[in-house]
Design an enzyme around this catalytic site. Sequence first.
Site, PDB file in Angstrom:
ATOM      1  CG  ASP A  58       2.614  -7.887   8.016  1.00  0.00           C
ATOM      2  OD1 ASP A  58       2.575  -8.595   9.035  1.00  0.00           O
ATOM      3  OD2 ASP A  58       2.854  -6.657   8.032  1.00  0.00           O
ATOM      4  CB  ALA A  59      -1.992 -11.738   9.398  1.00  0.00           C
ATOM      5  CG  LEU A 116      -4.678  -9.670   7.497  1.00  0.00           C
ATOM      6  CD1 LEU A 116      -5.743  -9.268   8.491  1.00  0.00           C
ATOM      7  CD2 LEU A 116      -5.097 -10.946   6.785  1.00  0.00           C
ATOM      8  CG  ASP A 165       5.123  -8.175  14.211  1.00  0.00           C
ATOM      9  OD1 ASP A 165       5.520  -9.024  15.025  1.00  0.00           O
ATOM     10  OD2 ASP A 165       4.433  -7.186  14.541  1.00  0.00           O
TER      11      ASP A 165
END
Length: 258
Positions: free
Chosen positions: A6-7, A12, A110
């Site tokens: 998940d950046a 991250l 996201d």
Amino acid sequence: MLLAIDAGNTNLVFALVDGQEIKARWRIATDPRRTADEYAVWLHQLLELEGYGRDDVSQVIIGTVVPRALHNLEVLSSKYFGVKALVAGQGDAEWPLALDVADPQSVGADRALNVMAAHAKHQGDLLVIDFGTAATFDVVDYSGAYKGGIIAPGINLSLDALVSAAAKLPRIAIAAPEDKSVVGRTTETQMQIGVYWGYVAMIEGLVARLKAEIGRPVTVIATGGLAILFDKNTDAFDVIEPDLTIQGLALLAAGSSK
């Protein structure tokens, strides 16, 4: 196992996931200049500390809101884990939900991942609040469709702006005030009151307006590292789900392999 990445704009998060169980997770500051080799040295050491190795990773999925970070993460996957990474929202990992907004392409990965995971875990209309660099409020209807929402500055971003714009104001830690008084006696406590209770008031006000506009019962789900901090002093949340984004990545990866 799955390596879910998940950046985000600030950090991250790398998570090792077996099915829907998160076995380990690690966090590093976001820097688009960081190379695949740098990620690999850092990540492989952490894998070993948890008792895992490169061969335990059979699938990689990346969700990013930082386009410049994507290439090096894809190279990390292919060079060091020997697999082509799935990219959330693209190719075999296209969104399996309706993005019922004016510009679906503008929806951050996201937010779509949070919506997916929330709908998979909870029934009915949902409001998902994610406390990150920005605070996002996402409306999900009972069918799982994303209907839109709100973007507000995150509390850290708000504090940084205040401190950088006012020469005499000190940098303070973000924490709940020691008592419920909103009359601060020092500069520091006045800032803490303004930032913390001001943010709680924003949360409660926006949740009330969103519920009134939706017009049906709504379950309010909070996620992100600061959700627990606010939950102590508001009844706005029904559920805290700290790992929604990673869970969304795991669901998307599982769906792509069917």
